[in-house]
Motif scaffolding. Structure first.
Motif, PDB file in Angstrom:
ATOM      1  N   SER A 760       6.245  11.140   6.294  1.00  0.00           N
ATOM      2  CA  SER A 760       5.119  11.574   5.463  1.00  0.00           C
ATOM      3  C   SER A 760       5.295  11.180   4.003  1.00  0.00           C
ATOM      4  O   SER A 760       4.348  10.731   3.349  1.00  0.00           O
ATOM      5  CB  SER A 760       4.943  13.096   5.588  1.00  0.00           C
ATOM      6  OG  SER A 760       6.166  13.752   5.229  1.00  0.00           O
ATOM      7  N   GLU A 761       6.488  11.345   3.452  1.00  0.00           N
ATOM      8  CA  GLU A 761       6.699  11.064   2.034  1.00  0.00           C
ATOM      9  C   GLU A 761       6.781   9.567   1.747  1.00  0.00           C
ATOM     10  O   GLU A 761       6.492   9.135   0.635  1.00  0.00           O
ATOM     11  CB  GLU A 761       7.984  11.746   1.555  1.00  0.00           C
ATOM     12  CG  GLU A 761       7.938  13.260   1.612  1.00  0.00           C
ATOM     13  CD  GLU A 761       6.878  13.836   0.681  1.00  0.00           C
ATOM     14  OE1 GLU A 761       6.626  13.206  -0.366  1.00  0.00           O
ATOM     15  OE2 GLU A 761       6.302  14.882   1.013  1.00  0.00           O
ATOM     16  N   SER A 762       7.206   8.790   2.737  1.00  0.00           N
ATOM     17  CA  SER A 762       7.384   7.357   2.490  1.00  0.00           C
ATOM     18  C   SER A 762       6.069   6.667   2.195  1.00  0.00           C
ATOM     19  O   SER A 762       5.997   5.764   1.356  1.00  0.00           O
ATOM     20  CB  SER A 762       8.066   6.702   3.701  1.00  0.00           C
ATOM     21  OG  SER A 762       7.263   6.858   4.856  1.00  0.00           O
ATOM     22  N   MET A 763       4.973   7.089   2.859  1.00  0.00           N
ATOM     23  CA  MET A 763       3.691   6.448   2.630  1.00  0.00           C
ATOM     24  C   MET A 763       3.169   6.699   1.226  1.00  0.00           C
ATOM     25  O   MET A 763       2.531   5.842   0.626  1.00  0.00           O
ATOM     26  CB  MET A 763       2.676   6.925   3.666  1.00  0.00           C
ATOM     27  CG  MET A 763       2.848   6.303   5.044  1.00  0.00           C
ATOM     28  SD  MET A 763       2.901   4.495   5.031  1.00  0.00           S
ATOM     29  CE  MET A 763       1.371   4.119   4.208  1.00  0.00           C
ATOM     30  N   LYS A 764       3.452   7.875   0.671  1.00  0.00           N
ATOM     31  CA  LYS A 764       3.011   8.165  -0.700  1.00  0.00           C
ATOM     32  C   LYS A 764       3.718   7.248  -1.688  1.00  0.00           C
ATOM     33  O   LYS A 764       3.097   6.685  -2.588  1.00  0.00           O
ATOM     34  CB  LYS A 764       3.274   9.627  -1.031  1.00  0.00           C
ATOM     35  CG  LYS A 764       2.495  10.615  -0.168  1.00  0.00           C
ATOM     36  CD  LYS A 764       2.819  12.055  -0.555  1.00  0.00           C
ATOM     37  CE  LYS A 764       2.052  13.051   0.324  1.00  0.00           C
ATOM     38  NZ  LYS A 764       2.393  14.454  -0.012  1.00  0.00           N
ATOM     39  N   LYS A 765       5.037   7.094  -1.525  1.00  0.00           N
ATOM     40  CA  LYS A 765       5.775   6.195  -2.415  1.00  0.00           C
ATOM     41  C   LYS A 765       5.303   4.754  -2.260  1.00  0.00           C
ATOM     42  O   LYS A 765       5.132   4.035  -3.235  1.00  0.00           O
ATOM     43  CB  LYS A 765       7.271   6.285  -2.118  1.00  0.00           C
ATOM     44  CG  LYS A 765       7.885   7.635  -2.393  1.00  0.00           C
ATOM     45  CD  LYS A 765       9.375   7.613  -2.069  1.00  0.00           C
ATOM     46  CE  LYS A 765      10.014   8.980  -2.335  1.00  0.00           C
ATOM     47  NZ  LYS A 765      11.469   8.968  -1.996  1.00  0.00           N
ATOM     48  N   SER A 767       2.365   3.639  -1.206  1.00  0.00           N
ATOM     49  CA  SER A 767       1.015   3.448  -1.738  1.00  0.00           C
ATOM     50  C   SER A 767       1.029   3.363  -3.256  1.00  0.00           C
ATOM     51  O   SER A 767       0.377   2.497  -3.847  1.00  0.00           O
ATOM     52  CB  SER A 767       0.111   4.591  -1.277  1.00  0.00           C
ATOM     53  OG  SER A 767      -1.169   4.465  -1.827  1.00  0.00           O
ATOM     54  N   GLN A 768       1.793   4.228  -3.912  1.00  0.00           N
ATOM     55  CA  GLN A 768       1.864   4.203  -5.368  1.00  0.00           C
ATOM     56  C   GLN A 768       2.525   2.919  -5.861  1.00  0.00           C
ATOM     57  O   GLN A 768       2.078   2.326  -6.849  1.00  0.00           O
ATOM     58  CB  GLN A 768       2.639   5.419  -5.867  1.00  0.00           C
ATOM     59  CG  GLN A 768       2.699   5.534  -7.384  1.00  0.00           C
ATOM     60  CD  GLN A 768       3.444   6.778  -7.833  1.00  0.00           C
ATOM     61  OE1 GLN A 768       3.914   7.558  -6.993  1.00  0.00           O
ATOM     62  NE2 GLN A 768       3.558   6.959  -9.136  1.00  0.00           N
ATOM     63  N   THR A 804      -1.679   3.693   9.076  1.00  0.00           N
ATOM     64  CA  THR A 804      -1.645   4.242   7.712  1.00  0.00           C
ATOM     65  C   THR A 804      -1.497   3.140   6.667  1.00  0.00           C
ATOM     66  O   THR A 804      -2.017   3.249   5.559  1.00  0.00           O
ATOM     67  CB  THR A 804      -0.494   5.234   7.600  1.00  0.00           C
ATOM     68  OG1 THR A 804       0.723   4.636   8.088  1.00  0.00           O
ATOM     69  CG2 THR A 804      -0.776   6.484   8.399  1.00  0.00           C
ATOM     70  N   CYS A 808      -4.076   2.597   3.774  1.00  0.00           N
ATOM     71  CA  CYS A 808      -3.626   2.552   2.379  1.00  0.00           C
ATOM     72  C   CYS A 808      -4.148   1.306   1.672  1.00  0.00           C
ATOM     73  O   CYS A 808      -4.708   1.389   0.574  1.00  0.00           O
ATOM     74  CB  CYS A 808      -2.102   2.604   2.339  1.00  0.00           C
ATOM     75  SG  CYS A 808      -1.383   2.284   0.712  1.00  0.00           S
TER      76      CYS A 808
END
Length: 1410
Positions: A760-765, A767-768, A804, A808
């Motif tokens: 879950s956290e890897s996709m946020k990093k 994408s940013q 995802t 993204c």
């Protein structure tokens, strides 16, 4: 790197040398060494590191000649002996190992000796090897010296000189040539007057940019009123010959020496007031325009000018009136003088040898000069040579002339203390330096690389003795690049020549020193000038930065990070900084810390801060600096992305469990499917994803993908953009991916970008990081598709990971993704093109479902604020109440028709990919049985659409051929599949319930044949799955048609493999539909077989027999022994055409529908459709070709000779041969008797050969040979009497001893009496053989009837192939003969007598056995 003045040698024992040469400079026997201002062993230029201070070295602001802080200038007056070097004539060899010094009539020769100054280094020392007085008179003195090394012609030589010749010119006009030991080899006077100059021109390097590539060599001697030139090659040979003759004479004590002739040219200076020096640049390049203009001005308007430009040699002189003169000597205008030279040289050499020999014999080591001849030598007059043009200056007198190595520039010194730079080719003065009285000039050529090419640059060296200053200048427009403080009264020796004889020995190079600097204390130094000093101006830093750039590359190779950053910080110019950045990017040793250090150095310079200050700074920078600043920003963005990806790869957070129900729900929302449909979709992973394939590309990566270096990552992106991005202050700069990345590197990039563990956290990093990097989103999407296509085993986590990523990237793209309902998005168009072209259909199918779901989610988000449709409401309910309301219904895109063009396109692509899944699984299978010759078969939707409706059948046929399965099993397998589809169709029409249909099929289905049990059961299952999507393409007739076509095409490429054409014809016979069988047979004939038969016919008709193996391979492409097998297959093919021709007349034409995959698509028709569209053949014409091929086959099968196939057909029959089989033609008409006779003879020869080929032990019913039946059928078609053929057949059988087979053929005879008479003759021949070979011949003759004795003797048994047959067989033969003959015939009586005789023989033999 700066200029250096390095000591390379020293003159040994300088004090003694000076005392002997110049005794007047050493008062009252002083033994001390000369006192000079500086005695350092290495003199270097101490010049400022800040290059903008070059101007301080300018002569206008530099050190004064006789003042300043120089050590040499502080002394009021030097000691007398310090000026000895300036008063002597000094000449040095260009190899720096030999030197000659002369003063008045004294000559000293110095050679090298190696001595150690210190323990650390060894230096070369020049010591006196010979000294003495020279001259040709009491007042004769040395006026010129030259050291000329001669190249060694030994094969073992390394390129060094063999020996060095010392040439001395005297005030009397004589020119003498000495050996290294002071022995006079030659001496000659060319003119009365002092020799002013001795110079030699040798061959230049071919790579040098010289005035002309003149390979000639010559010695130039300057007199006050003439110039004498001696050819270098002649001089080289003469000196070698004289030296060898002297050595032989000294060894043998002889006196007579033969001197080879020496030629020379002599040019008179007509208009010269006073000459001081000269030079000979050589042959000048011709210029037609200059020649025409000068001739017109000199000879007038009406003079006829020749268009040919004569070859001419340029001679330069300096002196007074004119200051610089240019003379052009045309080739061939002055013949060389050789007769008097040879006579005079002989006398001089004789005297020299006598003097030398007497000295050696009587122990007198001191050399004596020969007495002057009383007779005055004859001096040839000079050829007048006027000046063509000059540089006039009446008040100025030129003192010396130094020509550059390239022969384009020259430096002239004069009595006014000036140094003038002259363009040799144009004859103009380019530049002048002042303040250099009594100066010495020299040229130093340096080679370097600039602009990707090797270049040479010449530096001008000027030594000012009164100022004690040695300067280095860039000659034409450049500044002074170096200056050295050196002792006064030194000498700058410039030797532009190299070794003599280089043009006779190619490929030899020796290190030479064109410029040597000699100090009064005897130190000899060389000047080293780096190439980069010629690149900059007075205030330019570019040259220094380029030097630092080379140092930077060296540090990069040594992997010295600190030194690299230190060197980068010292570079000042933007252009070189940009090159340094590019060098770092291209280096294989680039690390993230090194790149970060580079950005820390340059970013504050080109991008200081953010906001308004940054804009103001950017506006103040030039275009190149702003481009570099944006390049650095792109590097910073990519470096940050790289660091985030490395962090994701090294993260220890575990990936979720693929069987987690939450992941299934998330995937369902992403796909916009119900959970049940999603689970059904996930179940296909086991069916398609885990299938063993051999043709798919499988990529294996290491556990850690961080091995992808930062340099490799940066080099995948285009950071050097030639255009500026406007308003880049507050936003990320775009970075595009390179288009020329290799496939292997692109795969590694995809693994690095997307190969990290999903959570879950890897996709946020991720994408940013992607958003801040400015990377091109379309390129990232395409790399993601490539990475997914190489995924080996997709599962729930990998599918959710890919979805995802798509979501993204599409979200970041924004407006690029969405479009109007009636339009197609360019973002998805490129994705669909790649999915359609993918050869991994299953991965493409999953990606298409994910892309469709992502687009549906984005469309819902776009319309959520304006409309609240059912899709939006249900998606909101799912998101908010998925955990509380388990009975909630999920929305499925499969239940709705596409409301936009984009969704319609996605549904179409997904349907096409779904049809491709079973086909790809079938083509990827390797059968467990068979040789496993599975080829690499890859298929994509694009291939199916482009190659037409028959491509699926072609792929399946190629798979069966390559799998190695038995073709009989293949036929049964595909026909069984047809039968199952037919029954399934019939049952579906009768029954509506699917379960009852399946049960009924299971009850009524027949058991699998035993032959098919040997085939892998999975093949049948997969083929049935393919038939559900492509029922018409994998029908039995379609597959067999394509298999036969592919086999025939393979045979045409390799005709020696006759099994291919045989199998193709055999498969055609298994095709059930007569129209298809007729069409494919006709196509094979027209495409390949007809041409082969035509070539075979013409070749056999030409040679009259079976062609030799060489001819067969040359014209037909197969061996001699394979020809019969091919012709037999052709006969079968023609038989099938005729059979299908008859059946097609009563069978309905076939209508072949296309599969649903190609509905609405236009393309090339399938092969089966082409076969049905073929025209009906003419039966008679096919049968005519069948007769021809039968003749060819029978001839080749039995090796008949003297047979020409076309002679068995008359003119009418020949005219239709090899025409299209659809041509209308009818057999009939009168046949030429000659042709009929030839046909009969051929058929009889075939029968004879066929019977001969039968084995002796042939049993009953084995004698019916195929060739005999073909001969009988051919005779029936030709209208030949079959009775003749049958009689011939029976007689041949009896002749071969095959009586049983012959008895079977007796009922076929209609003319019995004729056959009976022939059988009687065979019986007589057998009896003759029996009498001749019987051990009881006399007794048997007594039993023989007298009426047939003479007749039996006349019967020759030699025509019988098997005469030794049992008597019972012959008796039976006579029994048949008696039954065939009438009783009143003469042959009947003869047969009766033979019967009685043979019966008696048989009885007698039986009695003897008892």
């Amino acid at each position: 790197m700066s200029c250096l003045l390095d000591q390379i040698a020293a003159i040994g024992n300088t004090t003694d040398l000076v005392q002997w040469l110049c005794p007047h400079l050493t008062p009252s026997g002083s033994q001390g060494s000369p006192s000079v201002g500086s005695t350092s062993s290495q003199l270097t230029a101490e010049w400022n590191e800040e290059w903008e201070d070059w101007g301080e070295l300018d002569p206008g602001r530099g050190t004064k000649p006789d003042g300043g802080d120089n050590g040499t200038a502080t002394q009021a007056s030097p000691q007398p002996e310090t000026s000895w070097l300036a008063e002597c004539y000094v000449a040095a060899s260009p190899t720096s190992d030999f030197m000659a010094l002369g003063f008045k009539n004294r000559l000293a020769i110095l050679s090298r000796r190696w001595e150690s100054y210190t323990e650390e280094e060894n230096k070369m020392r020049l010591v006196v090897t010979w000294r003495g007085t020279v001259g040709y008179g009491a007042s004769d003195e040395i006026s010129a010296l030259l050291c000329l090394p001669l190249l060694s012609q030994k094969q073992s030589s390394t390129g060094g000189p063999d020996w060095t010749c010392v040439i001395a010119g005297f005030t009397s006009g004589y020119v003498a040539m000495y050996t290294e030991s002071g022995l006079v080899l030659l001496s000659q006077i060319f003119e009365e007057g002092a020799v002013l100059s001795l110079k030699c021109r040798t061959m230049t390097d071919g790579n040098r940019a010289v005035l002309s590539q003149d390979t000639s060599e010559e010695l130039v001697i300057l007199y006050p009123r003439s110039i004498t030139t001696i050819d270098g090659f002649s001089l080289f040979q003469t000196l070698r010959g004289c030296r060898n003759q002297v050595a032989k004479a000294a060894a043998s004590g002889g006196e007579n020496v033969s001197v080879p002739p020496l030629g020379y040219k002599k040019w008179g200076l007509v208009d010269q007031g006073m000459v001081m020096d000269c030079a000979a640049p050589g042959v000048t390049p011709p210029h037609l325009y200059d020649h025409l203009a000068q001739t017109s001005l000199a000879k007038g308007l009406n003079h006829v000018v020749s268009s040919g430009v004569p070859a001419s040699s340029l001679l330069l002189t300096v002196g007074r009136v004119p200051y610089v003169g240019f003379l052009y000597a045309q080739e061939g205008s002055a013949p060389p003088f050789v007769a008097d030279v040879a006579l005079l040289y002989a006398s001089k050499l004789k005297d020299a040898l006598v003097s030398a020999a007497s000295g050696w014999l009587f122990g007198r080591g001191k050399s004596k000069e020969t007495e002057k001849s009383k007779e005055k030598p004859k001096i040839e007059p000079a050829t007048p040579l006027p000046y063509k043009w000059s540089i006039p200056d009446k008040r100025r007198t030129g003192l010396s002339l130094s020509v550059a190595p390239g022969r384009r520039l020259a430096a002239v010194t004069d009595d006014f203390g000036r140094v003038t730079l002259v363009d040799v080719q144009r004859g103009v003065a380019l530049r002048m330096w002042k303040g250099y009285r009594d100066a010495d000039c020299g040229w130093l050529e340096v080679e370097g690389e600039w602009g990707g090419m090797k270049r040479q640059v010449a530096f001008l060296l000027i030594y000012a003795p009164r100022r004690g200053l040695l300067e280095v200048w860039t000659p034409q427009q450049g500044p002074r690049v170096a200056a050295f403080n050196v002792p006064k009264h030194s000498r700058l020796l410039y030797t532009p020549h190299t070794l003599l004889g280089v043009n006779s020995v190619r490929g030899v190079r020796c290190k030479v020193f064109p410029v040597l600097f000699v100090t009064p204390d005897g130190q000899i130094s060389e000047i080293t000038v780096p190439f980069h000093l010629a690149l900059g101006g007075k205030t330019s830093k570019r040259a220094r930065d380029l030097h630092l750039l080379k140092t930077l590359k060296s540090h990069l190779r040594n992997n010295s990070e600190e030194e690299v950053l230190k060197t980068v910080s010292e570079i000042k110019t933007s252009g070189v900084r940009k090159q340094a950045v590019q060098a770092l990017i291209q280096s294989q040793h680039l690390t993230s810390s090194l790149l970060q250090g580079l950005l820390d150095i340059f970013l504050p310079v080109y991008c200081p801060g953010v906001g308004e200050d940054k804009d103001d700074t950017a506006q103040s920078q030039d275009h190149e600096s702003r481009l570099l600043g944006q390049q650095l920003l792109r590097l910073k963005q990519l470096l940050q992305l790289y660091m985030v990806l490395v962090e994701l790869h090294t993260s220890r957070e575990a990936s979720p469990d693929p069987d987690d129900g939450t992941l299934v729900m998330e995937l369902a929302r992403l796909l916009v499917l119900t959970p049940e449909e999603t689970k059904s979709f996930l179940s296909t992973f086991e069916h398609y994803g885990n299938s063993k394939t051999t043709n798919s590309k499988k990529v294996r990566f290491s556990d850690s993908s961080v091995n992808f270096s930062v340099g490799s990552f940066i080099r995948c992106w285009d950071v050097t953009v030639g255009t500026l991005v406007k308003d880049s202050a507050n936003r990320t700069l775009p970075v595009n991916m390179k288009e020329d990345i290799q496939q292997e590197k692109l795969i590694r990039l995809g693994e690095f970008l997307y190969g990290w563990a999903w959570h879950s956290e890897s996709m946020k990093k991720f994408s940013q990081a992607i958003e801040e990097s400015g990377s091109n989103l379309e390129s990232l999407l395409h790399v993601a598709l490539l990475h997914w296509s190489l995924c080996c085993s997709p599962d729930t986590v990998s599918a959710l990971h890919l979805g995802t990523i798509f979501y993204c990237l599409s979200t970041l793209a924004g407006e690029k993704v969405l479009c109007d309902i009636g339009q197609l998005s360019p973002w998805w168009n490129t994705v669909r093109d790649k999915l359609v072209a993918s050869t991994q259909p299953y991965q493409a199918y999953i990606a298409a479902l994910l892309c469709r779901g992502v687009h549906a989610n984005l469309e819902a988000q776009m319309h959520s604020m304006a409309t609240e449709n059912a899709l939006h409401l249900k998606r909101e309910i799912i998101r908010t109440n998925s955990e509380d309301r388990k009975d909630e219904k999920y929305l499925s895109l499969n239940d709705w028709e596409g409301l936009s063009m984009e969704m319609v396109e996605w549904n179409l692509v997904i349907g096409q990919l779904e049809c491709l899944l079973p086909l790809n699984q079938f083509l990827s299978l390797v059968p467990e049985n068979g040789p496993q010759r599975q080829p690499k078969l890859e298929v994509s939707v694009k291939d199916l659409l482009d190659k037409g409706k028959g491509y699926v059948a072609e792929l399946v046929a190629n798979w069966f051929i390559g799998s190695g399965m038995d073709h009989g099993c293949v036929v049964q397998l595909v026909q069984q599949q047809d039968e199952l589809r037919r029954r399934e169709k019939e049952e579906s029409e009768k029954m509506d319930d699917t379960s009852e249909q399946i049960e009924q099929m299971e009850v009524t289905s027949e058991p699998v044949p035993e032959e098919l049990k040997q085939i892998d059961g999975k093949i049948s299952e997969l083929l049935r799955n393919v038939s559900k999507k492509f029922p018409n393409s994998v029908a039995a007739d379609s597959v067999l048609t394509n298999m036969s076509w592919e086999l025939a095409a393979a045979w045409n490429k390799a005709r020696d493999d006759t099994s291919l054409i045989s199998q193709a014809v055999k498969l055609i016979s298994s095709i059930r539909n007569s129209h298809i069988r007729h069409g494919v047979s006709l196509m094979l004939w027209e495409t390949w077989v007809s041409q082969f038969v035509q070539l075979t016919t013409s070749l056999m008709d030409k040679v009259g027999r079976i062609p030799k193996d060489r001819l067969c391979r040359r014209d037909l492409g197969l061996g001699e022994h394979n020809l019969a097998q091919v012709l037999q297959a052709v006969l079968t093919l023609l038989e099938q055409i005729m059979e299908a021709n008859v059946v097609c007349e009563v069978e309905k034409p076939l209508v072949i529908p296309a599969d649903s995959f190609w509905s609405g698509q236009e393309g090339s028709p399938a092969l089966v459709e082409l076969t049905v569209m073929q025209k009906m053949t003419c039966y008679d014409l096919v049968y005519q070709h069948y007769q021809l091929v039968s003749v060819l086959y029978l001839v080749t099968q039995h090796g008949l000779k003297s047979v020409r196939p076309l002679t068995y057909f008359d003119g009418k029959d020949r005219s239709v041969l090899f025409k299209p089989l659809t041509t209308s033609w009818t057999i009939g008409g009168h046949t030429d008797p000659t042709v009929i006779k030839a046909r009969l003879a051929l058929l009889c020869r075939v029968i004879t050969a066929a019977v001969t080929s039968l084995p002796d032990t042939t049993e009953h019913k084995q004698g019916d040979s195929l060739s005999i039946r073909q001969a009988i059928d051919l005779g029936r078609a030709w209208g030949t009497s079959l009775d003749v053929l049958h009689r011939h057949h029976i007689c041949e059988l009896y002749t071969s001893g095959l009586d049983k087979l012959a008895e079977e053929e007796l009922p076929t005879i209609s003319d019995a009496p004729l056959l009976g008479s022939q059988l009687v003759l065979i019986a007589g021949q057998r009896l003759n053989y029996q009498l001749e070979n019987s051990p009881r011949t006399a007794h048997h003759l007594a039993l023989t009837s007298p009426t047939i004795t003479e007749w039996i003797k006349s019967c020759d048994a030699g025509s019988l192939r098997c005469p030794a047959v049992p008597l019972e067989y012959t008796v039976t033969l006579l029994t048949h003969a008696l039954s065939l003959l009438p009783e009143d015939a003469q042959e009947h009586k003869m047969a009766t007598a033979l019967y009685d005789t043979l019966t008696a023989f048989a009885n007698d033999q039986s009695n003897a056995d008892k």
